[in-house]
Design an enzyme around this catalytic site. Structure first.
Site, PDB file in Angstrom:
ATOM      1  N   SER A  64       0.801  -1.240   0.000  1.00 51.23           N
ATOM      2  CA  SER A  64       0.000   0.000   0.000  1.00 51.23           C
ATOM      3  C   SER A  64       0.829   1.283   0.000  1.00 51.23           C
ATOM      4  CB  SER A  64      -0.898   0.036   1.237  1.00 51.23           C
ATOM      5  OG  SER A  64      -2.134  -0.514   0.941  1.00 51.23           O
ATOM      6  N   LYS A  67       0.645   3.386  -2.989  1.00 58.11           N
ATOM      7  CA  LYS A  67      -0.532   4.222  -3.296  1.00 58.11           C
ATOM      8  C   LYS A  67      -0.182   5.713  -3.252  1.00 58.11           C
ATOM      9  CE  LYS A  67      -3.771   0.815  -1.377  1.00 58.11           C
ATOM     10  NZ  LYS A  67      -4.506   0.423  -0.156  1.00 58.11           N
ATOM     11  N   TYR A 189      -2.702  -2.242 -10.787  1.00 60.29           N
ATOM     12  CA  TYR A 189      -2.706  -2.069  -9.317  1.00 60.29           C
ATOM     13  C   TYR A 189      -1.897  -3.163  -8.610  1.00 60.29           C
ATOM     14  CZ  TYR A 189      -4.447  -2.074  -4.526  1.00 60.29           C
ATOM     15  OH  TYR A 189      -4.524  -2.088  -3.156  1.00 60.29           O
ATOM     16  N   TYR A 240      -4.578   2.925   7.598  1.00 58.30           N
ATOM     17  CA  TYR A 240      -5.831   2.158   7.665  1.00 58.30           C
ATOM     18  C   TYR A 240      -6.752   2.803   8.703  1.00 58.30           C
ATOM     19  CZ  TYR A 240      -2.408  -0.943   5.525  1.00 58.30           C
ATOM     20  OH  TYR A 240      -1.411  -1.452   4.739  1.00 58.30           O
ATOM     21  N   VAL A 258       1.017  -3.795   3.909  1.00 53.49           N
ATOM     22  CA  VAL A 258       0.896  -5.105   4.550  1.00 53.49           C
ATOM     23  C   VAL A 258       2.152  -5.972   4.391  1.00 53.49           C
ATOM     24  CG1 VAL A 258      -1.630  -5.248   4.559  1.00 53.49           C
ATOM     25  CG2 VAL A 258      -0.350  -6.092   2.576  1.00 53.49           C
TER      26      VAL A 258
HETATM   27  N1  GLU Z   1      -2.120  -5.061  -2.450  1.00 52.98           N
HETATM   28  C1  GLU Z   1      -2.725  -5.044  -1.159  1.00 52.98           C
HETATM   29  C2  GLU Z   1      -4.236  -5.127  -1.290  1.00 52.98           C
HETATM   30  O1  GLU Z   1      -4.773  -4.506  -2.167  1.00 52.98           O
HETATM   31  C3  GLU Z   1      -2.311  -3.779  -0.462  1.00 52.98           C
HETATM   32  C4  GLU Z   1      -2.832  -3.744   0.913  1.00 52.98           C
HETATM   33  C5  GLU Z   1      -2.001  -2.952   1.859  1.00 52.98           C
HETATM   34  O2  GLU Z   1      -0.778  -2.930   1.844  1.00 52.98           O
HETATM   35  O3  GLU Z   1      -2.648  -2.317   2.691  1.00 52.98           O
HETATM   36  O4  GLU Z   1      -4.884  -5.806  -0.551  1.00 52.98           O
END
Ligand code: GLU
Length: 304
Positions: A64, A67, A189, A240, A258
């Protein structure tokens, strides 16, 4: 002068001995191969000094954290039009939560939850000629490091099991908030999330956010005002449904993933990154959060 090396060494040594290390993510099967004992810390000061402890040079899946990098590139194309398709409010929900998206007519709460990141990915798929290649080049440019790459095994692993992301993308599409094919956006993605970086590379990639939009080789990549906005989103939405807790305990804007990575920074001062794959129940690195809390407490350096 603060003894940064001494401080991160002692935090590393102390936390390595912790028995409770959290749980390595397994919903992306490839990530479960990581060792819960890995622990790296890297500090990049804007004056050029850098300090490393433990596994700071071992690549891991940034997930994530990507992002934020994708958002900074999408803003370059869309400027403020992007905010018509994605909001800037904390969600108070897990990163892959879906019901809010339906309730709010396909406008994701913010660009750092999965649905918001899928809208950002859609924008990049629209504007980039060769989306995967061009995005990787952008990341290499801002980190000033041509060795950064996708991890094809991680991308394929997530593609096989990313049911909730398929659901989110389809929901967005049903609200006409995805312009490209669901498959193309998800493929992009899953690749962006699969990028491998070390703590050291991550700190360099985030240099521009701590430095008013100017990256590590001094090129202005994004306008100062956009860096300000992205930093505000990291502070309010970067962890989160634990963004409040992170601000409360650490007091820095940043982003977690994650894969167990966290990168955080004090604007105009330093960037600090940690990697410890064991996660807490909210999906943030357990030891990484503790390391950053201890760091800002001991140095008294935070935005507050
Ligand atoms: N690729 C992971 C997902 O979309 C990223 C989640 C994360 O790192 O929070 O679930």
């Amino acid at each position: 002068m603060t003894d940064f090396q001494g401080i991160i060494n002692s935090i590393h040594d102390h936390l390595s001995k912790e028995e409770v290390k959290g749980v390595v993510a397994s919903y992306i099967p490839e990530l479960s191969k990581q060792s819960v004992n890995s622990l790296g810390i890297f500090l990049q000061h804007l004056n050029g000094d850098s300090f490393a402890a433990g596994d700071a040079d071992i690549p891991f899946s940034i997930q994530s954290i990507s992002k934020v990098l994708a958002l900074s590139k999408a803003i370059a194309f869309e400027d403020n039009r992007i905010w018509q398709r994605v909001d800037v409010e904390p969600s108070g929900n897990p990163f892959n939560h879906l019901s809010l998206l339906e309730l709010e007519n396909g406008i994701p709460r913010n660009p750092l939850i999965n649905s918001g990141a899928l809208v950002v990915a859609d924008i990049l798929v629209t504007h980039l000629k060769n989306p995967k290649e061009d995005f990787l080049n952008y990341v290499r440019t801002i980190a000033n490091d041509q060795t950064i790459n996708y991890n094809k095994d991680v991308a394929a692993s997530e593609k096989r099991t990313g049911y909730k992301n398929f659901a989110a993308a389809n929901l967005l599409k049903s609200f006409s908030n995805l312009k490209n094919n669901v498959e193309d956006v998800l493929d992009f993605y899953f690749h962006q999330c699969s990028i491998d970086m070390t703590c050291a590379q991550l700190a360099k990639a985030f240099y521009l956010f701590a430095n008013g939009g100017k990256c590590v080789n001094n090129v202005q990549q994004i306008p100062v005002s956009q860096a300000k906005r992205i930093n505000a989103i990291m502070l309010t939405c970067g962890f989160y449904d634990e963004a409040g807790e992170f601000a409360f305990r650490v007091g820095l804007p940043g982003k977690s993933g994650v894969g167990g990575g966290i990168v955080a920074f004090l604007p105009n001062n330093f960037i600090i990154s940690t990697w410890a794959p064991g996660l807490n129940p909210k999906g943030n690195s357990l030891l990484g959060m503790q390391a950053l809390e201890q760091f800002t407490t001991q140095t008294k350096l935070s935005i507050f």
